[in-house]
Write a protein that holds these residues in place. Sequence first.
Motif, PDB file in Angstrom:
ATOM      1  N   ILE A  22       0.833  -1.210   0.000  1.00 44.43           N
ATOM      2  CA  ILE A  22       0.000   0.000   0.000  1.00 44.43           C
ATOM      3  C   ILE A  22       0.866   1.258   0.000  1.00 44.43           C
ATOM      4  O   ILE A  22       0.647   2.161  -0.823  1.00 44.43           O
ATOM      5  CB  ILE A  22      -1.004  -0.014   1.166  1.00 44.43           C
ATOM      6  CG1 ILE A  22      -2.076  -1.101   0.923  1.00 44.43           C
ATOM      7  CG2 ILE A  22      -1.670   1.350   1.317  1.00 44.43           C
ATOM      8  CD1 ILE A  22      -3.123  -1.201   2.016  1.00 44.43           C
ATOM      9  N   PRO A  23       1.876   1.367   0.869  1.00 41.23           N
ATOM     10  CA  PRO A  23       2.752   2.550   0.804  1.00 41.23           C
ATOM     11  C   PRO A  23       3.475   2.670  -0.539  1.00 41.23           C
ATOM     12  O   PRO A  23       3.580   3.774  -1.094  1.00 41.23           O
ATOM     13  CB  PRO A  23       3.743   2.324   1.943  1.00 41.23           C
ATOM     14  CG  PRO A  23       3.061   1.400   2.882  1.00 41.23           C
ATOM     15  CD  PRO A  23       2.229   0.502   2.017  1.00 41.23           C
ATOM     16  N   ILE A  24       3.976   1.558  -1.063  1.00 43.35           N
ATOM     17  CA  ILE A  24       4.697   1.605  -2.329  1.00 43.35           C
ATOM     18  C   ILE A  24       3.788   2.055  -3.463  1.00 43.35           C
ATOM     19  O   ILE A  24       4.163   2.897  -4.292  1.00 43.35           O
ATOM     20  CB  ILE A  24       5.327   0.236  -2.649  1.00 43.35           C
ATOM     21  CG1 ILE A  24       6.526  -0.015  -1.735  1.00 43.35           C
ATOM     22  CG2 ILE A  24       5.757   0.155  -4.114  1.00 43.35           C
ATOM     23  CD1 ILE A  24       7.208  -1.358  -1.945  1.00 43.35           C
ATOM     24  N   ALA A  25       2.575   1.521  -3.510  1.00 40.88           N
ATOM     25  CA  ALA A  25       1.634   1.903  -4.566  1.00 40.88           C
ATOM     26  C   ALA A  25       1.335   3.393  -4.523  1.00 40.88           C
ATOM     27  O   ALA A  25       1.342   4.080  -5.560  1.00 40.88           O
ATOM     28  CB  ALA A  25       0.347   1.098  -4.440  1.00 40.88           C
ATOM     29  N   ASN A  26       1.095   3.912  -3.344  1.00 39.98           N
ATOM     30  CA  ASN A  26       0.805   5.337  -3.204  1.00 39.98           C
ATOM     31  C   ASN A  26       1.994   6.200  -3.618  1.00 39.98           C
ATOM     32  O   ASN A  26       1.834   7.214  -4.312  1.00 39.98           O
ATOM     33  CB  ASN A  26       0.402   5.660  -1.764  1.00 39.98           C
ATOM     34  CG  ASN A  26      -1.040   5.280  -1.461  1.00 39.98           C
ATOM     35  OD1 ASN A  26      -1.945   5.578  -2.231  1.00 39.98           O
ATOM     36  ND2 ASN A  26      -1.249   4.619  -0.343  1.00 39.98           N
ATOM     37  N   GLU A  27       3.194   5.801  -3.216  1.00 40.03           N
ATOM     38  CA  GLU A  27       4.391   6.567  -3.558  1.00 40.03           C
ATOM     39  C   GLU A  27       4.660   6.553  -5.061  1.00 40.03           C
ATOM     40  O   GLU A  27       5.013   7.581  -5.657  1.00 40.03           O
ATOM     41  CB  GLU A  27       5.596   6.008  -2.798  1.00 40.03           C
ATOM     42  CG  GLU A  27       5.556   6.290  -1.293  1.00 40.03           C
ATOM     43  CD  GLU A  27       6.664   5.573  -0.534  1.00 40.03           C
ATOM     44  OE1 GLU A  27       7.659   5.182  -1.190  1.00 40.03           O
ATOM     45  OE2 GLU A  27       6.536   5.415   0.691  1.00 40.03           O
ATOM     46  N   VAL A  28       4.492   5.395  -5.685  1.00 39.38           N
ATOM     47  CA  VAL A  28       4.726   5.283  -7.125  1.00 39.38           C
ATOM     48  C   VAL A  28       3.712   6.117  -7.903  1.00 39.38           C
ATOM     49  O   VAL A  28       4.068   6.802  -8.878  1.00 39.38           O
ATOM     50  CB  VAL A  28       4.681   3.805  -7.566  1.00 39.38           C
ATOM     51  CG1 VAL A  28       4.590   3.703  -9.093  1.00 39.38           C
ATOM     52  CG2 VAL A  28       5.916   3.057  -7.078  1.00 39.38           C
ATOM     53  N   ILE A  29       2.459   6.072  -7.484  1.00 38.31           N
ATOM     54  CA  ILE A  29       1.425   6.859  -8.162  1.00 38.31           C
ATOM     55  C   ILE A  29       1.694   8.354  -8.022  1.00 38.31           C
ATOM     56  O   ILE A  29       1.543   9.123  -8.982  1.00 38.31           O
ATOM     57  CB  ILE A  29       0.035   6.481  -7.629  1.00 38.31           C
ATOM     58  CG1 ILE A  29      -0.365   5.088  -8.144  1.00 38.31           C
ATOM     59  CG2 ILE A  29      -1.024   7.518  -8.040  1.00 38.31           C
ATOM     60  CD1 ILE A  29      -1.637   4.533  -7.556  1.00 38.31           C
ATOM     61  N   GLU A  30       2.132   8.775  -6.859  1.00 38.58           N
ATOM     62  CA  GLU A  30       2.464  10.187  -6.659  1.00 38.58           C
ATOM     63  C   GLU A  30       3.639  10.611  -7.546  1.00 38.58           C
ATOM     64  O   GLU A  30       3.635  11.699  -8.136  1.00 38.58           O
ATOM     65  CB  GLU A  30       2.776  10.444  -5.188  1.00 38.58           C
ATOM     66  CG  GLU A  30       1.535  10.424  -4.302  1.00 38.58           C
ATOM     67  CD  GLU A  30       1.859  10.471  -2.820  1.00 38.58           C
ATOM     68  OE1 GLU A  30       3.060  10.554  -2.483  1.00 38.58           O
ATOM     69  OE2 GLU A  30       0.917  10.409  -2.009  1.00 38.58           O
ATOM     70  N   GLU A  31       4.636   9.746  -7.677  1.00 41.10           N
ATOM     71  CA  GLU A  31       5.773  10.051  -8.547  1.00 41.10           C
ATOM     72  C   GLU A  31       5.351  10.091 -10.010  1.00 41.10           C
ATOM     73  O   GLU A  31       5.839  10.923 -10.790  1.00 41.10           O
ATOM     74  CB  GLU A  31       6.876   9.009  -8.353  1.00 41.10           C
ATOM     75  CG  GLU A  31       7.635   9.144  -7.050  1.00 41.10           C
ATOM     76  CD  GLU A  31       8.857   8.242  -6.985  1.00 41.10           C
ATOM     77  OE1 GLU A  31       9.137   7.552  -7.991  1.00 41.10           O
ATOM     78  OE2 GLU A  31       9.534   8.227  -5.951  1.00 41.10           O
ATOM     79  N   GLU A  34       3.568  13.351 -10.666  1.00 37.45           N
ATOM     80  CA  GLU A  34       4.530  14.461 -10.720  1.00 37.45           C
ATOM     81  C   GLU A  34       5.293  14.461 -12.046  1.00 37.45           C
ATOM     82  O   GLU A  34       5.553  15.522 -12.630  1.00 37.45           O
ATOM     83  CB  GLU A  34       5.515  14.354  -9.554  1.00 37.45           C
ATOM     84  CG  GLU A  34       6.488  15.521  -9.478  1.00 37.45           C
ATOM     85  CD  GLU A  34       7.349  15.498  -8.229  1.00 37.45           C
ATOM     86  OE1 GLU A  34       8.121  16.454  -8.038  1.00 37.45           O
ATOM     87  OE2 GLU A  34       7.241  14.528  -7.447  1.00 37.45           O
ATOM     88  N   SER A  35       5.631  13.256 -12.534  1.00 36.69           N
ATOM     89  CA  SER A  35       6.420  13.161 -13.766  1.00 36.69           C
ATOM     90  C   SER A  35       5.651  13.637 -14.994  1.00 36.69           C
ATOM     91  O   SER A  35       6.268  14.030 -15.992  1.00 36.69           O
ATOM     92  CB  SER A  35       6.882  11.715 -13.982  1.00 36.69           C
ATOM     93  OG  SER A  35       5.799  10.872 -14.365  1.00 36.69           O
ATOM     94  N   ILE A  36       4.312  13.622 -14.926  1.00 39.70           N
ATOM     95  CA  ILE A  36       3.525  14.063 -16.087  1.00 39.70           C
ATOM     96  C   ILE A  36       2.864  15.426 -15.847  1.00 39.70           C
ATOM     97  O   ILE A  36       2.034  15.872 -16.635  1.00 39.70           O
ATOM     98  CB  ILE A  36       2.443  13.022 -16.460  1.00 39.70           C
ATOM     99  CG1 ILE A  36       1.440  12.812 -15.323  1.00 39.70           C
ATOM    100  CG2 ILE A  36       3.095  11.693 -16.862  1.00 39.70           C
ATOM    101  CD1 ILE A  36       0.255  11.931 -15.694  1.00 39.70           C
ATOM    102  N   GLY A  37       3.239  16.069 -14.724  1.00 37.64           N
ATOM    103  CA  GLY A  37       2.728  17.402 -14.454  1.00 37.64           C
ATOM    104  C   GLY A  37       1.347  17.467 -13.849  1.00 37.64           C
ATOM    105  O   GLY A  37       0.657  18.486 -13.968  1.00 37.64           O
ATOM    106  N   TYR A  38       0.952  16.407 -13.160  1.00 38.56           N
ATOM    107  CA  TYR A  38      -0.376  16.371 -12.525  1.00 38.56           C
ATOM    108  C   TYR A  38      -0.242  16.120 -11.019  1.00 38.56           C
ATOM    109  O   TYR A  38      -1.055  15.426 -10.424  1.00 38.56           O
ATOM    110  CB  TYR A  38      -1.233  15.267 -13.160  1.00 38.56           C
ATOM    111  CG  TYR A  38      -1.808  15.615 -14.514  1.00 38.56           C
ATOM    112  CD1 TYR A  38      -3.147  15.955 -14.657  1.00 38.56           C
ATOM    113  CD2 TYR A  38      -1.003  15.596 -15.653  1.00 38.56           C
ATOM    114  CE1 TYR A  38      -3.680  16.262 -15.906  1.00 38.56           C
ATOM    115  CE2 TYR A  38      -1.512  15.899 -16.901  1.00 38.56           C
ATOM    116  CZ  TYR A  38      -2.849  16.236 -17.026  1.00 38.56           C
ATOM    117  OH  TYR A  38      -3.368  16.544 -18.258  1.00 38.56           O
ATOM    118  N   LYS A  39       0.763  16.693 -10.419  1.00 38.74           N
ATOM    119  CA  LYS A  39       1.114  16.397  -9.036  1.00 38.74           C
ATOM    120  C   LYS A  39      -0.041  16.574  -8.052  1.00 38.74           C
ATOM    121  O   LYS A  39      -0.230  15.748  -7.159  1.00 38.74           O
ATOM    122  CB  LYS A  39       2.295  17.270  -8.608  1.00 38.74           C
ATOM    123  CG  LYS A  39       2.808  16.976  -7.201  1.00 38.74           C
ATOM    124  CD  LYS A  39       4.011  17.821  -6.875  1.00 38.74           C
ATOM    125  CE  LYS A  39       4.519  17.525  -5.466  1.00 38.74           C
ATOM    126  NZ  LYS A  39       5.707  18.367  -5.134  1.00 38.74           N
TER     127      LYS A  39
END
Length: 246
Positions: A22-31, A34-39
């Motif tokens: 769960i933490p990893i999924a949330n962190e990856v989605i947030e990254e 951010e990488s596509i400009g939708y932070k």
Amino acid sequence: MEIKGILFDKDGTLLKFNELWIPIANEVIEELLESIGYKENEALKEKLCDSIGLRNGKIDEKGYLASGTSLDIATAFKRVLPKDMPHLHHWLSERLLHKTRENIENVKPVSNLNLLFSTLNDKDIIVGIATSDDYEITKLCLQQLGIDNAVQFIGTADLYKKKPDSEVVEEFCKKFRLKREEVIIVGDTVIDMQLAKNSNARYGIGVMSGIGSYKELSQLAHFVIPSVDYLIEPNDMFIWELKNIT
């Protein structure tokens, strides 16, 4: 016929699922956002979470985060993202491995795995892993759990066809010259039980230590037990040795 090999699922079966993924999924989605400009786009974040079966901090037992591969997750993300990312799967695989390293303290065993695997070794049971994860992540987790030297076969989704395709069981049997009826599949999702059925393994054993529900597991499993601890009874006999299942 004597049981000679066991293929274990990894997440939810040997290690605690929620604490790690769960933490990893949330962190990856947030990254990714951010990488596509939708932070700060919470609506898109929710859609990405939903696409892999992560809803309100809970895991859908039939979702991609529960039993899908990194390719499954990347494909689900692509359906939701507002712009094309041709190399998303490669990016995702790298980030998942990196995040596993960062969150390595969250790789926690569901039980006393060293005792279990030592007992299996003493009983001459060949032990393997059949997981939807990638090889490098799997090796990392097994090392953290302290059982990497006790595992004789690692079947991952980047090496073999994904579960419930029977290829991983076929290769396990081929490597150790086992018959399918001499092999047991242990896992926490219905995908694992489907693997047992598709491969004609002797037994499929569902464990409740992960995300699968008793309702779903019991439809296909020969046994449903609280955790892998219960594979061996207090009298030092395997659970299947005490039951008359044909």
